[in-house]
Write a protein that holds these residues in place. Sequence first.
Motif, short mmCIF file in Angstrom:
data_model
loop_
_atom_site.label_atom_id
_atom_site.label_comp_id
_atom_site.label_asym_id
_atom_site.label_seq_id
_atom_site.Cartn_x
_atom_site.Cartn_y
_atom_site.Cartn_z
N PRO A 1 0.29 -10.70 36.26
CA PRO A 1 1.61 -11.06 35.72
C PRO A 1 1.64 -12.48 35.17
O PRO A 1 2.28 -13.36 35.71
N ASP A 2 0.92 -12.68 34.08
CA ASP A 2 0.77 -14.01 33.51
C ASP A 2 0.77 -13.89 32.00
O ASP A 2 -0.14 -13.28 31.42
N ASN A 3 1.77 -14.44 31.35
CA ASN A 3 1.90 -14.31 29.90
C ASN A 3 0.77 -14.97 29.13
O ASN A 3 0.58 -14.69 27.94
N GLN A 4 0.01 -15.88 29.77
CA GLN A 4 -1.09 -16.55 29.10
C GLN A 4 -2.39 -15.75 29.16
O GLN A 4 -3.35 -16.06 28.46
N ALA A 5 -2.43 -14.73 30.02
CA ALA A 5 -3.66 -13.94 30.18
C ALA A 5 -3.82 -12.96 29.02
O ALA A 5 -2.84 -12.41 28.51
N VAL A 6 -5.07 -12.73 28.62
CA VAL A 6 -5.34 -11.83 27.50
C VAL A 6 -4.93 -10.40 27.83
O VAL A 6 -4.43 -9.67 26.97
N THR A 7 -5.12 -9.98 29.09
CA THR A 7 -4.76 -8.61 29.46
C THR A 7 -3.27 -8.36 29.24
O THR A 7 -2.87 -7.26 28.86
N THR A 8 -2.46 -9.37 29.48
CA THR A 8 -1.01 -9.23 29.27
C THR A 8 -0.69 -9.01 27.80
O THR A 8 0.12 -8.16 27.44
N LYS A 9 -1.37 -9.78 26.93
CA LYS A 9 -1.14 -9.64 25.49
C LYS A 9 -1.57 -8.25 24.99
O LYS A 9 -0.87 -7.61 24.20
N VAL A 10 -2.74 -7.80 25.46
CA VAL A 10 -3.25 -6.50 25.01
C VAL A 10 -2.39 -5.36 25.54
O VAL A 10 -2.03 -4.45 24.79
N ALA A 11 -2.04 -5.41 26.82
CA ALA A 11 -1.22 -4.34 27.41
C ALA A 11 0.15 -4.28 26.73
O ALA A 11 0.66 -3.18 26.45
N SER A 12 0.74 -5.43 26.43
CA SER A 12 2.04 -5.46 25.76
C SER A 12 1.94 -4.85 24.37
O SER A 12 2.83 -4.10 23.92
N TRP A 13 0.85 -5.18 23.68
CA TRP A 13 0.63 -4.62 22.33
C TRP A 13 0.52 -3.10 22.37
O TRP A 13 1.16 -2.38 21.62
N ARG A 14 -0.27 -2.58 23.35
CA ARG A 14 -0.46 -1.13 23.43
C ARG A 14 0.83 -0.43 23.85
O ARG A 14 1.13 0.68 23.40
N ILE A 15 1.62 -1.08 24.71
CA ILE A 15 2.90 -0.49 25.13
C ILE A 15 3.81 -0.32 23.91
O ILE A 15 4.43 0.74 23.73
N ASN A 16 3.91 -1.35 23.08
CA ASN A 16 4.74 -1.24 21.88
C ASN A 16 4.23 -0.17 20.93
O ASN A 16 5.01 0.58 20.33
N THR A 17 2.89 -0.09 20.79
CA THR A 17 2.29 0.93 19.92
C THR A 17 2.60 2.34 20.42
O THR A 17 2.98 3.23 19.64
N LEU A 18 2.44 2.55 21.72
CA LEU A 18 2.64 3.88 22.29
C LEU A 18 4.11 4.29 22.30
O LEU A 18 4.42 5.48 22.19
N LYS A 19 4.99 3.32 22.43
CA LYS A 19 6.42 3.64 22.36
C LYS A 19 6.76 4.22 20.99
O LYS A 19 7.51 5.20 20.88
N ASP A 20 6.18 3.64 19.93
CA ASP A 20 6.41 4.15 18.58
C ASP A 20 5.84 5.56 18.41
O ASP A 20 6.47 6.44 17.82
N ARG A 21 4.65 5.75 18.95
CA ARG A 21 4.01 7.07 18.84
C ARG A 21 4.80 8.13 19.62
O ARG A 21 4.92 9.27 19.20
N LYS A 22 5.30 7.71 20.78
CA LYS A 22 6.06 8.63 21.60
C LYS A 22 7.33 9.07 20.88
O LYS A 22 7.73 10.24 20.92
N LYS A 23 7.97 8.14 20.16
CA LYS A 23 9.18 8.47 19.42
C LYS A 23 8.87 9.46 18.30
O LYS A 23 9.59 10.44 18.08
N LYS A 24 7.76 9.22 17.59
CA LYS A 24 7.37 10.09 16.47
C LYS A 24 7.02 11.48 16.98
O LYS A 24 7.28 12.48 16.34
N LYS A 25 6.39 11.49 18.17
CA LYS A 25 5.99 12.79 18.74
C LYS A 25 7.23 13.60 19.15
O LYS A 25 7.30 14.81 19.00
#
Length: 248
Positions: A224-248
Motif C-alpha cells: 500500500p504505497d503510491n511510490q511503489a511500482v507494483t501500485t502503479k502497474v496494478a492501478s493501470w491494469r484495474i483501469n484497463t480491466l474496468k473498461d473491458r468489463k464495461k464493453k463485455k
Amino acid sequence: ILGNNKDADINIPGDRVSKIHAVIEKDQFGSWRIVSKSEVGILVNKRSVEQASLNIGDLIQIGEVTLFKFDGKITKSSTNKETAAFQSAEKVKVKKPLLYILAFYLLLMLGVGIYLSIDFTKNTATGLSNEYVKNVLDSTKTYLSNLSPEKGTETINVMFDRNRDLSASYYNVKNSTNATVKASQIESLIAELEQSFFRAWKLEKTENYQEALDEYRKILNLVPDNQAVTTKVASWRINTLKDRKKKK
C-alpha cells in the motif's frame, strides 16, 4: 563509558574526544541506547544526536576519525560495569565517504534505470509479459530495500499480524531494523507479488475480468504505497480491466 580517559571502558584518543564522551546503557525494556556527555557530540549512522537507540550494525562516530560498529553483545569491563561490545573499524578515516557516495549513486542509477525501463502505457491483450513483471518486481525489490521506519517511531520489536492484515508483510519490511530479517521478508513479499501477478494474468487471458480485478486489488493491498511500482502497474491494469468489463 566511551572517552579519552584511561578508566573508560572503551578508550578513544583524540583532541575532540572528552574524558567521558558518551555512555551506552540499557533501558528498562532491555534495549541499548547511547547518550552523549560531551558538547562536541556524537554521530550515529552519520546523524548528530544527543541520544539514540542502538541496533545491531549501527555506526557510531566519536571525534573526527574513529568509527565503531555496534554488534549488540554484552561484556564486563574492568570496573564491572555492563557495556556494549564493539567491533572496531580500526579508526576508519571519515574521508572515505566519497566511496560510499559513489556506491550509492551507482545503486540509485541502477534503480532508476529499471524503473524507467517499464512502459506503463503498454497494453496487451492478455495482461503482462513475464519480462515485464520481472522488471516490475526487480524495481519493487530495490524500492523495498531502501524503506525505513518513520522518524521518531519505536517499531523495533513490532511485528504486524499477517493473518489479520494483508499489508502486514509490507509494514514488517518497512519497520525492520535487522538487515538479514528484512532481506528474508522482502523475498517472501516479492514471491507473493509474483504469484498474484501470474494469477491475474491467467484470469485476464480467460476474460475473467472481475476475478482479475480482485487479484490486482490484492496487489495494491500487499504494497500500500503510491511510490511503489507494483501500485502503479496494478492501478493501470484495474483501469484497463474496468473498461473491458464495461464493453463485455
